[in-house]
Design a protein around this motif. Sequence first.
Motif, PDB file in Angstrom:
ATOM      1  N   GLN A  27       0.859  -1.178   0.000  1.00  0.00           N
ATOM      2  CA  GLN A  27       0.000   0.000   0.000  1.00  0.00           C
ATOM      3  C   GLN A  27       0.902   1.237   0.000  1.00  0.00           C
ATOM      4  N   SER A  28       1.379   1.585  -1.191  1.00  0.00           N
ATOM      5  CA  SER A  28       2.429   2.595  -1.325  1.00  0.00           C
ATOM      6  C   SER A  28       1.992   3.979  -0.874  1.00  0.00           C
ATOM      7  N   GLY A  29       0.743   4.334  -1.142  1.00  0.00           N
ATOM      8  CA  GLY A  29       0.276   5.670  -0.769  1.00  0.00           C
ATOM      9  C   GLY A  29       0.332   5.910   0.726  1.00  0.00           C
ATOM     10  N   GLN A  30      -0.207   4.947   1.485  1.00  0.00           N
ATOM     11  CA  GLN A  30      -0.174   5.077   2.940  1.00  0.00           C
ATOM     12  C   GLN A  30       1.264   5.013   3.465  1.00  0.00           C
ATOM     13  N   ALA A  31       2.075   4.132   2.867  1.00  0.00           N
ATOM     14  CA  ALA A  31       3.479   4.036   3.284  1.00  0.00           C
ATOM     15  C   ALA A  31       4.182   5.368   3.066  1.00  0.00           C
ATOM     16  N   LEU A  32       3.957   5.983   1.928  1.00  0.00           N
ATOM     17  CA  LEU A  32       4.580   7.271   1.616  1.00  0.00           C
ATOM     18  C   LEU A  32       4.224   8.318   2.666  1.00  0.00           C
ATOM     19  N   ASP A  33       2.938   8.385   3.034  1.00  0.00           N
ATOM     20  CA  ASP A  33       2.496   9.373   4.021  1.00  0.00           C
ATOM     21  C   ASP A  33       3.258   9.229   5.330  1.00  0.00           C
ATOM     22  N   TYR A  34       3.447   7.992   5.773  1.00  0.00           N
ATOM     23  CA  TYR A  34       4.065   7.795   7.085  1.00  0.00           C
ATOM     24  C   TYR A  34       5.589   7.857   7.021  1.00  0.00           C
ATOM     25  N   TYR A  35       6.188   7.586   5.878  1.00  0.00           N
ATOM     26  CA  TYR A  35       7.627   7.852   5.745  1.00  0.00           C
ATOM     27  C   TYR A  35       7.868   9.359   5.816  1.00  0.00           C
ATOM     28  N   VAL A  36       6.974  10.131   5.215  1.00  0.00           N
ATOM     29  CA  VAL A  36       7.091  11.588   5.275  1.00  0.00           C
ATOM     30  C   VAL A  36       6.941  12.068   6.715  1.00  0.00           C
ATOM     31  N   LYS A  37       5.958  11.544   7.438  1.00  0.00           N
ATOM     32  CA  LYS A  37       5.782  11.924   8.839  1.00  0.00           C
ATOM     33  C   LYS A  37       7.036  11.585   9.651  1.00  0.00           C
ATOM     34  N   THR A  38       7.630  10.442   9.355  1.00  0.00           N
ATOM     35  CA  THR A  38       8.863  10.063  10.052  1.00  0.00           C
ATOM     36  C   THR A  38       9.947  11.103   9.827  1.00  0.00           C
ATOM     37  N   LEU A  39      10.133  11.502   8.579  1.00  0.00           N
ATOM     38  CA  LEU A  39      11.201  12.447   8.242  1.00  0.00           C
ATOM     39  C   LEU A  39      10.888  13.856   8.717  1.00  0.00           C
ATOM     40  N   GLN A  40       9.623  14.198   8.832  1.00  0.00           N
ATOM     41  CA  GLN A  40       9.278  15.517   9.358  1.00  0.00           C
ATOM     42  C   GLN A  40       9.720  15.662  10.810  1.00  0.00           C
ATOM     43  N   GLY A  41       9.711  14.545  11.538  1.00  0.00           N
ATOM     44  CA  GLY A  41      10.159  14.583  12.927  1.00  0.00           C
ATOM     45  C   GLY A  41      11.615  14.221  13.109  1.00  0.00           C
ATOM     46  N   GLU A  42      12.188  13.526  12.135  1.00  0.00           N
ATOM     47  CA  GLU A  42      13.565  13.044  12.236  1.00  0.00           C
ATOM     48  C   GLU A  42      14.142  12.973  10.823  1.00  0.00           C
ATOM     49  N   LYS A  43      14.515  14.134  10.296  1.00  0.00           N
ATOM     50  CA  LYS A  43      14.853  14.205   8.878  1.00  0.00           C
ATOM     51  C   LYS A  43      16.154  13.501   8.511  1.00  0.00           C
ATOM     52  N   SER A  44      16.944  13.100   9.500  1.00  0.00           N
ATOM     53  CA  SER A  44      18.175  12.358   9.210  1.00  0.00           C
ATOM     54  C   SER A  44      17.975  10.847   9.332  1.00  0.00           C
ATOM     55  N   ASN A  45      16.727  10.393   9.378  1.00  0.00           N
ATOM     56  CA  ASN A  45      16.443   8.962   9.464  1.00  0.00           C
ATOM     57  C   ASN A  45      16.730   8.326   8.098  1.00  0.00           C
ATOM     58  N   GLN A  46      17.880   7.651   7.987  1.00  0.00           N
ATOM     59  CA  GLN A  46      18.310   7.098   6.708  1.00  0.00           C
ATOM     60  C   GLN A  46      17.369   6.021   6.189  1.00  0.00           C
ATOM     61  N   ALA A  47      16.895   5.163   7.097  1.00  0.00           N
ATOM     62  CA  ALA A  47      16.011   4.077   6.672  1.00  0.00           C
ATOM     63  C   ALA A  47      14.732   4.633   6.060  1.00  0.00           C
ATOM     64  N   ALA A  48      14.137   5.636   6.716  1.00  0.00           N
ATOM     65  CA  ALA A  48      12.899   6.226   6.195  1.00  0.00           C
ATOM     66  C   ALA A  48      13.156   6.941   4.873  1.00  0.00           C
ATOM     67  N   PHE A  49      14.294   7.630   4.787  1.00  0.00           N
ATOM     68  CA  PHE A  49      14.614   8.328   3.542  1.00  0.00           C
ATOM     69  C   PHE A  49      14.790   7.343   2.389  1.00  0.00           C
ATOM     70  N   THR A  50      15.476   6.253   2.661  1.00  0.00           N
ATOM     71  CA  THR A  50      15.714   5.245   1.625  1.00  0.00           C
ATOM     72  C   THR A  50      14.404   4.659   1.131  1.00  0.00           C
ATOM     73  N   ARG A  51      13.522   4.322   2.069  1.00  0.00           N
ATOM     74  CA  ARG A  51      12.233   3.757   1.684  1.00  0.00           C
ATOM     75  C   ARG A  51      11.382   4.788   0.938  1.00  0.00           C
ATOM     76  N   LEU A  52      11.424   6.026   1.394  1.00  0.00           N
ATOM     77  CA  LEU A  52      10.685   7.079   0.698  1.00  0.00           C
ATOM     78  C   LEU A  52      11.162   7.185  -0.746  1.00  0.00           C
ATOM     79  N   MET A  53      12.480   7.192  -0.940  1.00  0.00           N
ATOM     80  CA  MET A  53      13.020   7.323  -2.291  1.00  0.00           C
ATOM     81  C   MET A  53      12.651   6.124  -3.159  1.00  0.00           C
ATOM     82  N   SER A  54      12.539   4.945  -2.550  1.00  0.00           N
ATOM     83  CA  SER A  54      12.151   3.770  -3.336  1.00  0.00           C
ATOM     84  C   SER A  54      10.761   3.931  -3.917  1.00  0.00           C
TER      85      SER A  54
END
Length: 677
Positions: free
Chosen positions: A339-366
Amino acid sequence: MAKISACVITKNEAKCISRCLQSVRDIVDEIIVVDTGSTDATVTIAEQVGAKVFHYQWGNDFAAARNYALAQAKGDWIIFLDADEYIAADKIENVRPVIEKIHGNRKIEAARCQMNNLEGVNGSHRGSNPTIRIFRNSQVIRYQGSVHENVYKRGKPLKMTNVNNQLIVIYHTGYTKGTILEKIRRNTALVEEELKHGIVRDLTYFYLSDGYWRDGEYEKAIDFAQKAIKHLGRLNSELDYKPYVVLISSMTRLKKFSEEAVAAICNEAIERFPHHPEIWLLQGLYYQSVGRCEKSLTSLLKAVETNACYNDFNRNNEFYASSSIAYFNIAKIYDMKNQSGQALDYYVKTLQGEKSNQAAFTRLMSLIRNQDPADVIYFLNTLYNTADEGDLRFLVANLSHLKVKKVLNYYHKILLDKFDDKKLNGMVLLTNCKFTEVFPVLADSFRKHGDYDIELLAVVALLIGGSPDLVDLLGPRLQPLFKKIIAAYFQTEQDIRLSADDFPFFCDLAREMVYLGNQKQTETFLKLGKRFISEEACGQIGTILLNQGFFGYALDMFLYYISSASSIAEIPKHYYCEAGYCCYKLKDFTGAAHYFSQALKFGFRRHYIFDFLEWSYQQCPDEKIKEKLRMMKEGPFQSQLGVLKQMECNEVIEVNIDDKIQPQPGDISYSARNTLL
């Protein structure tokens, strides 16, 4: 008009004492600072602000030092702050009116306000709690407790009024990620000393459980959390929910308790505190740890929901400190569900609070890397500041690893133009496939400094550049194991056999090759794992590739291992499940059904298999395959889950997407079905 005294105790607080005192200077009649032995400029700064400074010999007793400060105060009311606390500038004008309003009511002895804990000055919000920092000045009102001290009147709690609606907000900056453990250990030692002398206060057991939990001593944490639950059951405390957080988290980490036991604690906690987000969060993380993905998602979403409407002024709420954990795990489960749309929303929320989170950034870029580069850049600019060198370095470093060339080049140019930062030039050249250009640069740097990361990239550049004769440029520091791998890759020597000692280096190279090499180069490299390393190593390499998101390559390794094993008994059961997961992510639901069925047949009956079966059933377009999936998820295997042995329940091998991207079309070797999903 009531007179107000501000009181602070200090020791080496030069970095923050001015902010603290300045926040109250204009609304108090005097400032009392009691210094307990500073060796920095704390005293000088306090005097410059206008404080009366007194000196006190420290004796490992916070209450004694505070009470000494109270003895010096002349005001009718006390505002007692720690040096790393300050009253919000936009709220300070409310303090005196609040005090004046309650001054004439002798029944009110204190005002309890909201404290917001920050990750350093101007840092992210970590949590909130009610606190007494304003109270009457009286000889019978004094602090008790050598640590975690509270103020009492003749040993009894003060009669107080709550100042809610954020009329007064105090910020606390002292418990950051970098300092909290040291302070927790100090405080725990002082509470232990009290307990040795038979002193048990309302929160003694909780503070011990919390201290042991944060320090990783989970057995002790569980013991004292259970005592704290019993002790706090009869009290009205802002921390009465917290022992459940410690208990659930510690039981989860120890991985030796049955699901029934942990579920019972979770249910008890939720029954008592149904609206507290931390309870739901810990339940969600527990369910994830035992592979109950759907249950985990439900609890984590409930944590986010309850936090959004949390309004219990009387209890602490530290969900904010863990919100990125909640968001990231929600995103991962949605990602697993395709469910890419929902995943995208929550990866963004993760980075909004912790923008240096490499795992979230990598998944977002995927999820967005195949969009138009201009759109990707526009989107990333909403999360990152191109005027911030730290943000730019993070983007360039991570985009380099992920081979997002046009987007990378955009941010790299800004980094060079604005900050003349050339440290990542090598990685950028590698990403842009300039292997022959970058190899001499990397080789020269490695010869001079011997850095392993540079050595690794230099070897990758050599392998992809196709020039084995340049190996001598790396000099004598090049590790023999890398020489063996280079020789095996280019077949420049005969009868080379890689051993178990070579395996970690092979894996490090594999992680880079799957990103930087083309399909032929990557397949050639991975064949070394099949030809020269034991079959078991192929399964381990498969797991690495799966966790990076290269499901086609991973599946190829799992199937090679499964087909090469001399007997079924030698095959780790979870490899069937991982092969099924790879097929599922590649939308090969026939393969998914087959390998999940094999995993169940051979005794690997983990809860998450049934989640995958359900998700496969929901997504599969073929009615015949759907029927097979339905029969599997509703068949006899399901009924057996209730009687799993405790050891089998706890021996969970997680199948998830963590911090790497999915493969590009053409980059994977699993026939024509290998497309980016």
